[in-house]
Design a protein around this motif. Structure first.
Motif, PDB file in Angstrom:
ATOM      1  N   ILE A  16       8.426   2.000 -11.297  1.00  0.00           N
ATOM      2  CA  ILE A  16       8.133   0.921 -10.356  1.00  0.00           C
ATOM      3  C   ILE A  16       9.186  -0.180 -10.456  1.00  0.00           C
ATOM      4  O   ILE A  16       9.680  -0.685  -9.442  1.00  0.00           O
ATOM      5  CB  ILE A  16       6.729   0.352 -10.600  1.00  0.00           C
ATOM      6  N   VAL A  17       9.527  -0.545 -11.678  1.00  0.00           N
ATOM      7  CA  VAL A  17      10.576  -1.564 -11.857  1.00  0.00           C
ATOM      8  C   VAL A  17      11.868  -1.121 -11.189  1.00  0.00           C
ATOM      9  O   VAL A  17      12.511  -1.888 -10.461  1.00  0.00           O
ATOM     10  CB  VAL A  17      10.812  -1.849 -13.355  1.00  0.00           C
ATOM     11  N   ARG A  18      12.259   0.137 -11.419  1.00  0.00           N
ATOM     12  CA  ARG A  18      13.492   0.642 -10.810  1.00  0.00           C
ATOM     13  C   ARG A  18      13.393   0.677  -9.287  1.00  0.00           C
ATOM     14  O   ARG A  18      14.377   0.425  -8.583  1.00  0.00           O
ATOM     15  CB  ARG A  18      13.807   2.029 -11.356  1.00  0.00           C
ATOM     16  N   ASP A  64       3.225 -13.579  -7.260  1.00  0.00           N
ATOM     17  CA  ASP A  64       2.454 -13.348  -6.039  1.00  0.00           C
ATOM     18  C   ASP A  64       1.623 -12.067  -6.130  1.00  0.00           C
ATOM     19  O   ASP A  64       0.451 -12.049  -5.752  1.00  0.00           O
ATOM     20  CB  ASP A  64       3.404 -13.235  -4.838  1.00  0.00           C
ATOM     21  N   ARG A  65       2.256 -11.000  -6.619  1.00  0.00           N
ATOM     22  CA  ARG A  65       1.592  -9.703  -6.690  1.00  0.00           C
ATOM     23  C   ARG A  65       1.921  -9.041  -8.021  1.00  0.00           C
ATOM     24  O   ARG A  65       2.911  -9.395  -8.660  1.00  0.00           O
ATOM     25  CB  ARG A  65       2.024  -8.795  -5.525  1.00  0.00           C
ATOM     26  N   ALA A  66       1.118  -8.034  -8.386  1.00  0.00           N
ATOM     27  CA  ALA A  66       1.347  -7.400  -9.686  1.00  0.00           C
ATOM     28  C   ALA A  66       0.899  -5.947  -9.679  1.00  0.00           C
ATOM     29  O   ALA A  66      -0.002  -5.558  -8.928  1.00  0.00           O
ATOM     30  CB  ALA A  66       0.603  -8.158 -10.783  1.00  0.00           C
ATOM     31  N   PHE A  67       1.554  -5.160 -10.526  1.00  0.00           N
ATOM     32  CA  PHE A  67       1.105  -3.801 -10.838  1.00  0.00           C
ATOM     33  C   PHE A  67       0.472  -3.850 -12.216  1.00  0.00           C
ATOM     34  O   PHE A  67       1.066  -4.361 -13.167  1.00  0.00           O
ATOM     35  CB  PHE A  67       2.273  -2.817 -10.845  1.00  0.00           C
ATOM     36  N   LEU A  68      -0.718  -3.284 -12.330  1.00  0.00           N
ATOM     37  CA  LEU A  68      -1.446  -3.318 -13.600  1.00  0.00           C
ATOM     38  C   LEU A  68      -1.655  -1.917 -14.147  1.00  0.00           C
ATOM     39  O   LEU A  68      -2.297  -1.077 -13.519  1.00  0.00           O
ATOM     40  CB  LEU A  68      -2.803  -4.001 -13.426  1.00  0.00           C
ATOM     41  N   ASN A  69      -1.107  -1.680 -15.335  1.00  0.00           N
ATOM     42  CA  ASN A  69      -1.427  -0.509 -16.143  1.00  0.00           C
ATOM     43  C   ASN A  69      -2.229  -1.043 -17.309  1.00  0.00           C
ATOM     44  O   ASN A  69      -1.689  -1.693 -18.202  1.00  0.00           O
ATOM     45  CB  ASN A  69      -0.142   0.183 -16.612  1.00  0.00           C
ATOM     46  N   MET A  70      -3.512  -0.803 -17.303  1.00  0.00           N
ATOM     47  CA  MET A  70      -4.433  -1.508 -18.189  1.00  0.00           C
ATOM     48  C   MET A  70      -4.207  -1.261 -19.674  1.00  0.00           C
ATOM     49  O   MET A  70      -3.787  -0.172 -20.076  1.00  0.00           O
ATOM     50  CB  MET A  70      -5.870  -1.115 -17.845  1.00  0.00           C
ATOM     51  N   ALA A  71      -4.532  -2.281 -20.458  1.00  0.00           N
ATOM     52  CA  ALA A  71      -4.554  -2.160 -21.909  1.00  0.00           C
ATOM     53  C   ALA A  71      -5.955  -1.730 -22.347  1.00  0.00           C
ATOM     54  O   ALA A  71      -6.815  -1.396 -21.533  1.00  0.00           O
ATOM     55  CB  ALA A  71      -4.171  -3.493 -22.552  1.00  0.00           C
ATOM     56  N   ASP A  72      -6.187  -1.762 -23.646  1.00  0.00           N
ATOM     57  CA  ASP A  72      -7.442  -1.261 -24.201  1.00  0.00           C
ATOM     58  C   ASP A  72      -8.671  -2.083 -23.820  1.00  0.00           C
ATOM     59  O   ASP A  72      -9.808  -1.650 -24.041  1.00  0.00           O
ATOM     60  CB  ASP A  72      -7.350  -1.186 -25.731  1.00  0.00           C
ATOM     61  N   ASP A  73      -8.445  -3.278 -23.257  1.00  0.00           N
ATOM     62  CA  ASP A  73      -9.595  -4.106 -22.872  1.00  0.00           C
ATOM     63  C   ASP A  73     -10.072  -3.797 -21.455  1.00  0.00           C
ATOM     64  O   ASP A  73     -10.843  -4.555 -20.869  1.00  0.00           O
ATOM     65  CB  ASP A  73      -9.243  -5.591 -22.994  1.00  0.00           C
ATOM     66  N   ASP A  74      -9.610  -2.686 -20.888  1.00  0.00           N
ATOM     67  CA  ASP A  74      -9.987  -2.265 -19.538  1.00  0.00           C
ATOM     68  C   ASP A  74      -9.568  -3.286 -18.479  1.00  0.00           C
ATOM     69  O   ASP A  74     -10.214  -3.407 -17.421  1.00  0.00           O
ATOM     70  CB  ASP A  74     -11.498  -2.008 -19.424  1.00  0.00           C
ATOM     71  N   GLY A  75      -8.502  -4.018 -18.754  1.00  0.00           N
ATOM     72  CA  GLY A  75      -7.974  -4.964 -17.778  1.00  0.00           C
ATOM     73  C   GLY A  75      -8.753  -6.249 -17.643  1.00  0.00           C
ATOM     74  O   GLY A  75      -8.512  -7.038 -16.716  1.00  0.00           O
ATOM     75  N   ALA A  76      -9.673  -6.507 -18.567  1.00  0.00           N
ATOM     76  CA  ALA A  76     -10.555  -7.665 -18.435  1.00  0.00           C
ATOM     77  C   ALA A  76      -9.795  -8.992 -18.465  1.00  0.00           C
ATOM     78  O   ALA A  76     -10.031  -9.879 -17.639  1.00  0.00           O
ATOM     79  CB  ALA A  76     -11.611  -7.647 -19.536  1.00  0.00           C
ATOM     80  N   VAL A  77      -8.887  -9.144 -19.432  1.00  0.00           N
ATOM     81  CA  VAL A  77      -8.136 -10.400 -19.559  1.00  0.00           C
ATOM     82  C   VAL A  77      -7.253 -10.606 -18.330  1.00  0.00           C
ATOM     83  O   VAL A  77      -7.191 -11.708 -17.763  1.00  0.00           O
ATOM     84  CB  VAL A  77      -7.286 -10.394 -20.850  1.00  0.00           C
ATOM     85  N   VAL A 175       5.013   0.892  -5.263  1.00  0.00           N
ATOM     86  CA  VAL A 175       6.104   0.106  -4.670  1.00  0.00           C
ATOM     87  C   VAL A 175       5.841  -0.141  -3.191  1.00  0.00           C
ATOM     88  O   VAL A 175       6.047  -1.247  -2.680  1.00  0.00           O
ATOM     89  CB  VAL A 175       7.459   0.821  -4.870  1.00  0.00           C
ATOM     90  N   ALA A 176       5.368   0.894  -2.493  1.00  0.00           N
ATOM     91  CA  ALA A 176       5.098   0.755  -1.063  1.00  0.00           C
ATOM     92  C   ALA A 176       4.026  -0.298  -0.798  1.00  0.00           C
ATOM     93  O   ALA A 176       4.175  -1.150   0.089  1.00  0.00           O
ATOM     94  CB  ALA A 176       4.674   2.102  -0.484  1.00  0.00           C
ATOM     95  N   VAL A 177       2.948  -0.263  -1.575  1.00  0.00           N
ATOM     96  CA  VAL A 177       1.864  -1.222  -1.377  1.00  0.00           C
ATOM     97  C   VAL A 177       2.321  -2.637  -1.725  1.00  0.00           C
ATOM     98  O   VAL A 177       2.082  -3.592  -0.975  1.00  0.00           O
ATOM     99  CB  VAL A 177       0.628  -0.837  -2.213  1.00  0.00           C
ATOM    100  N   THR A 260       3.496   6.142   1.458  1.00  0.00           N
ATOM    101  CA  THR A 260       4.959   6.049   1.290  1.00  0.00           C
ATOM    102  C   THR A 260       5.752   6.556   2.488  1.00  0.00           C
ATOM    103  O   THR A 260       6.941   6.258   2.606  1.00  0.00           O
ATOM    104  CB  THR A 260       5.409   6.856   0.055  1.00  0.00           C
ATOM    105  N   GLY A 261       5.102   7.364   3.335  1.00  0.00           N
ATOM    106  CA  GLY A 261       5.823   7.975   4.446  1.00  0.00           C
ATOM    107  C   GLY A 261       6.577   9.226   4.052  1.00  0.00           C
ATOM    108  O   GLY A 261       7.267   9.835   4.878  1.00  0.00           O
ATOM    109  N   THR A 262       6.457   9.639   2.788  1.00  0.00           N
ATOM    110  CA  THR A 262       7.167  10.813   2.277  1.00  0.00           C
ATOM    111  C   THR A 262       6.165  11.745   1.607  1.00  0.00           C
ATOM    112  O   THR A 262       5.320  11.284   0.835  1.00  0.00           O
ATOM    113  CB  THR A 262       8.236  10.394   1.244  1.00  0.00           C
ATOM    114  N   PRO A 263       6.257  13.061   1.844  1.00  0.00           N
ATOM    115  CA  PRO A 263       5.321  13.992   1.200  1.00  0.00           C
ATOM    116  C   PRO A 263       5.431  13.929  -0.316  1.00  0.00           C
ATOM    117  O   PRO A 263       6.494  13.632  -0.878  1.00  0.00           O
ATOM    118  CB  PRO A 263       5.778  15.366   1.721  1.00  0.00           C
ATOM    119  N   ALA A 264       4.333  14.230  -0.974  1.00  0.00           N
ATOM    120  CA  ALA A 264       4.329  14.245  -2.444  1.00  0.00           C
ATOM    121  C   ALA A 264       5.307  15.293  -2.968  1.00  0.00           C
ATOM    122  O   ALA A 264       5.481  16.360  -2.382  1.00  0.00           O
ATOM    123  CB  ALA A 264       2.916  14.549  -2.948  1.00  0.00           C
TER     124      ALA A 264
END
Length: 279
Positions: A16-18, A64-77, A175-177, A260-264
Motif C-alpha cells: 500500500i505504501v508503495r 485524513d484517511r488511514a489503512f488499518l492492519n490491526m494489532a492484538d487489541d483488535d483495533g480498539a485503541v 489504495v483505490a478506496v 480497482t478496475g483490474t481483474p484479480a
C-alpha cells in the motif's frame, strides 16, 4: 490528502505504501522500528505502537484517511482515536471469517479478532471500508517447504478448494478506496479469480517453475504440531479452520475488479513473482 498506513513493514501494508508513494497524497507510514524500515522516497515515517493511545493520536495528527492492519487489541485503541479526531475514512484489513460460519463460532480467534475490529470502527462512528480477504496465496508456502529439495508439497487437505488471493490485490483495493474522492464504504469480499486446492496450486506452481512437483497428504495432527510452534492450541486450531473443508463455502468474488478496475491476479502470477521463495 494525508494518508496513514499502519503495518507498513508487512506484505499488504508495504504494498500500500508503495502504491501511494509518488502520488498526489502525503503518505505516512507507522512502524514500530523505523531503523529497520527503508521507506519509498517521499514517505514520512512515524514510530509508534498501535496499542498505545498516545502513539496512535500522535500518528493520526493531521491525517485524513488511514489503512488499518490491526494489532492484538483488535483495533480498539486506533478506533477510539480515529473517532475522537474525526478521521474522514479508514480502510480495514478484515477477513472472510467475519461473515463465514466456521467451527468454534465466537471461540474462533480469527473470526473474533476481525469482527471486533469492524465493530470498534462502527461504534466509534468512523466511516470505513472493510476488505474481507480470503486466505493469502503465500499460505501455500506453509506446505511447500519440501518443494526445493524433494519436489513435494505436503498438506493436510489436498482437495479443499479456496479462492486464495494475492496480497497485492488487497493492497490495490485499499489504495483505490483511499484515493477515491468519495470512498466506497461497506464490506467487500477480496478473493482471487478461482477456487484452488493445494493439489491445484501444486500443479500450477510446477508449470510456472518448470519443475516437477507433487502433492502428498500430511497427517492433520502432524501439521498442527509443526505449525506456529509455541502458539496456544486455540490459535492453531482457529487458523487451521480457515483453510480446512469448512472454509470451502467462500465463493469467488469480483470485488477486486469492482474496486480497482483490474481483474484479480492469478495464483500463477503470484508464483512467478515469488520464484525465489521456492528455492
Amino acid at each position: 490528502m494525508k494518508i496513514l498506513v499502519t503495518g507498513a513493514t508487512g506484505t499488504v501494508g508495504g504494498a500500500i505504501v508503495r502504491g501511494l508513494a509518488g502520488t498526489e497524497h502525503d503518505v505516512v507510514a507507522l512502524v514500530r522500528n523505523p531503523g529497520a524500515y527503508d521507506p519509498p522516497e517521499g514517505v514520512t515515517v512515524v514510530q509508534g505502537d498501535l496499542t498505545d493511545a498516545a502513539d496512535v493520536r500522535r500518528a493520526l495528527a493531521g491525517i485524513d484517511r488511514a489503512f488499518l492492519n490491526m494489532a492484538d487489541d483488535d483495533g480498539a485503541v486506533f478506533a477510539a482515536a480515529a473517532g475522537e479526531l474525526g478521521l474522514d475514512h479508514v480502510v480495514l484489513l478484515s477477513s472472510f471469517t467475519v461473515d463465514t460460519v466456521l467451527p468454534y463460532g465466537e471461540d474462533n480467534l480469527i473470526t473474533v479478532h476481525h469482527r471486533n475490529g469492524e465493530q470498534a470502527l462502527d461504534a466509534a462512528g468512523v466511516p470505513a471500508t472493510f476488505l474481507r480477504a480470503a486466505g493469502f496465496d503465500y499460505n501455500f508456502l506453509m506446505w511447500a517447504s519440501g518443494a526445493a529439495a524433494e519436489g513435494v508439497v505436503r498438506a493436510p487437505w489436498l482437495d479443499v478448494k479456496l479462492p486464495v488471493v494475492d496480497p497485492d490485490d488487497i493492497a490495490a483495493a485499499a489504495v483505490a478506496v483511499l484515493s477515491e474522492a468519495e470512498p466506497a464504504g461497506g464490506a467487500y469480499s477480496i478473493t482471487g479469480p478461482a477456487a484452488l486446492s493445494v493439489a491445484d496450486q501444486t500443479h500450477v506452481a510446477s508449470g510456472v517453475l518448470g519443475r516437477e512437483l507433487r502433492a502428498e497428504r500430511l497427517d492433520l495432527e502432524t501439521a498442527k504440531a509443526t505449525a506456529f510452534q509455541g502458539a496456544p492450541p486455540v490459535f492453531i486450531e482457529s487458523v487451521f479452520r480457515t483453510f480446512g473443508p469448512e472454509a470451502a463455502v467462500l465463493p469467488v468474488s469480483g470485488d477486486v475488479e469492482a474496486l480497482t478496475g483490474t481483474p484479480a491476479r492469478t495464483f500463477a502470477q503470484w508464483v512467478d513473482r515469488n520464484r525465489a521463495a521456492f528455492g
